[in-house]
Design a protein around this motif. Sequence first.
Motif, PDB file in Angstrom:
ATOM      1  N   ARG A 129      53.598  11.111  55.547  1.00  0.00           N
ATOM      2  CA  ARG A 129      54.803  11.034  56.194  1.00  0.00           C
ATOM      3  C   ARG A 129      54.772  11.117  58.114  1.00  0.00           C
ATOM      4  N   SER A 130      53.409  11.193  57.912  1.00  0.00           N
ATOM      5  CA  SER A 130      52.941  10.415  59.704  1.00  0.00           C
ATOM      6  C   SER A 130      52.632   9.671  60.237  1.00  0.00           C
ATOM      7  N   ALA A 131      51.655   8.835  59.472  1.00  0.00           N
ATOM      8  CA  ALA A 131      51.564   8.150  60.263  1.00  0.00           C
ATOM      9  C   ALA A 131      52.651   6.645  60.620  1.00  0.00           C
ATOM     10  N   GLY A 141      46.448  27.052  48.092  1.00  0.00           N
ATOM     11  CA  GLY A 141      47.617  25.691  47.350  1.00  0.00           C
ATOM     12  C   GLY A 141      48.888  26.563  47.558  1.00  0.00           C
ATOM     13  N   SER A 142      49.190  27.997  47.325  1.00  0.00           N
ATOM     14  CA  SER A 142      50.594  27.630  47.424  1.00  0.00           C
ATOM     15  C   SER A 142      50.705  28.868  48.632  1.00  0.00           C
ATOM     16  N   VAL A 143      50.424  29.143  49.402  1.00  0.00           N
ATOM     17  CA  VAL A 143      50.754  29.489  51.041  1.00  0.00           C
ATOM     18  C   VAL A 143      51.786  29.610  51.329  1.00  0.00           C
ATOM     19  N   GLN A 144      52.199  28.485  51.042  1.00  0.00           N
ATOM     20  CA  GLN A 144      53.443  28.027  52.022  1.00  0.00           C
ATOM     21  C   GLN A 144      55.235  28.631  50.928  1.00  0.00           C
ATOM     22  N   ALA A 145      54.444  28.493  50.168  1.00  0.00           N
ATOM     23  CA  ALA A 145      55.418  29.178  48.861  1.00  0.00           C
ATOM     24  C   ALA A 145      54.982  30.423  48.962  1.00  0.00           C
ATOM     25  N   GLY A 189      53.248  20.352  56.512  1.00  0.00           N
ATOM     26  CA  GLY A 189      54.653  20.050  56.083  1.00  0.00           C
ATOM     27  C   GLY A 189      55.703  21.190  56.218  1.00  0.00           C
ATOM     28  N   LEU A 190      55.348  22.211  56.791  1.00  0.00           N
ATOM     29  CA  LEU A 190      55.757  23.839  56.777  1.00  0.00           C
ATOM     30  C   LEU A 190      56.900  23.354  58.424  1.00  0.00           C
ATOM     31  N   ALA A 191      56.127  22.855  59.189  1.00  0.00           N
ATOM     32  CA  ALA A 191      57.195  22.468  60.000  1.00  0.00           C
ATOM     33  C   ALA A 191      58.055  21.586  59.808  1.00  0.00           C
ATOM     34  N   ARG A 192      58.288  21.221  58.715  1.00  0.00           N
ATOM     35  CA  ARG A 192      59.523  19.971  58.722  1.00  0.00           C
ATOM     36  C   ARG A 192      60.303  21.004  57.878  1.00  0.00           C
ATOM     37  N   GLU A 193      59.864  21.986  56.362  1.00  0.00           N
ATOM     38  CA  GLU A 193      60.997  23.104  56.967  1.00  0.00           C
ATOM     39  C   GLU A 193      61.677  23.976  56.915  1.00  0.00           C
ATOM     40  N   VAL A 250      58.236  23.567  67.310  1.00  0.00           N
ATOM     41  CA  VAL A 250      57.056  23.932  66.305  1.00  0.00           C
ATOM     42  C   VAL A 250      55.578  22.591  65.933  1.00  0.00           C
ATOM     43  N   VAL A 251      55.009  22.711  66.552  1.00  0.00           N
ATOM     44  CA  VAL A 251      54.027  21.574  65.661  1.00  0.00           C
ATOM     45  C   VAL A 251      52.970  22.078  64.762  1.00  0.00           C
ATOM     46  N   ASP A 252      52.908  20.961  64.038  1.00  0.00           N
ATOM     47  CA  ASP A 252      52.254  20.908  62.694  1.00  0.00           C
ATOM     48  C   ASP A 252      50.719  20.232  62.949  1.00  0.00           C
ATOM     49  N   GLY A 253      49.743  20.984  62.829  1.00  0.00           N
ATOM     50  CA  GLY A 253      48.289  20.643  63.100  1.00  0.00           C
ATOM     51  C   GLY A 253      47.982  19.050  62.334  1.00  0.00           C
TER      52      GLY A 253
END
Length: 285
Positions: free
Chosen positions: A24-26, A169-173, A204-208, A217-220
């Motif tokens: 998404r970023s590239a 893998g489910s930390v965001q959710a 990807g969480l920053a987008r949400e 908000v910065v996404d690494g």
Amino acid sequence: MKLLVINPNISDDVTALIEAEALRSAGPDTELIVRTAGHGVEYIETRFESLIAAGAVAELIAEYAHDGGAGLGHGSGLGHEDGSAAVDGVVVAAFGDPGMPALKELVDVPVIGITEAALCAAALQGHRFSIIAISDRIQAWYLDCVERFGFAGRLASIRSINQSLNSIGSVQADFKETLLALSRQAVAEDGADVVILAGAPLAGLARELEGQIPVPVVDGISAGIRMTEAVVALKSGVHRGGSFAAPPVKRRRGLSENLDAALSAAQSAHVSSPPVPATPALPSR
């Protein structure tokens, strides 16, 4: 432009999150090669786990430096007949940057960690920043990294989840609302001008959360990709001197074939480069 993006832990779920956000970023002309560490731990929380991961990352970089069909490296072929690099840059995609900055000594293309990229991106957008992390245990290692990169004076806080994780893998959710609350606390209570959502599991969480936190908000992962693209495009040159020059030639044993070959190539390029002229002394008065 082609970037090698390395997940320094062994979790394929995290690699999938990294790849999705990296794509998404590239930029439209950037091709990504996304790889997972061949050995190590599920996710990295401590300095020792980072040490293990650093070796795994070095091996993957060395594999590409050694492979004539995929190469990157110190001026010797680089994988294409025209002398251009098949891989133009490397992104170390774990917050804490395992192996950094030492990995910059191994090859002639930019090697950028998502921590240094995120810190630089945050510094461009505000005076003080806070890091939101996935565990309390990880805070000491992150603080070491911030200090090493020279940003300690601009760190407002490190806030983190203090509950056991169900799955990396489910930390965001599982903890989206907790992470949002921690981000808002960092702004309201710690004075953060920018929030960094730290770690590949949060990719990807920053987008949400866009619009739900009252500061940038910065996404690494996003910062890592975009900053690496920028540094590659700058074409600033390579390290032939200074503290990031290739390690000096010396006796060694027990290294993998790829790592040994990558070191030899780096050292050969360093030795064959023209010497840096000495700076003339100023006349005495």
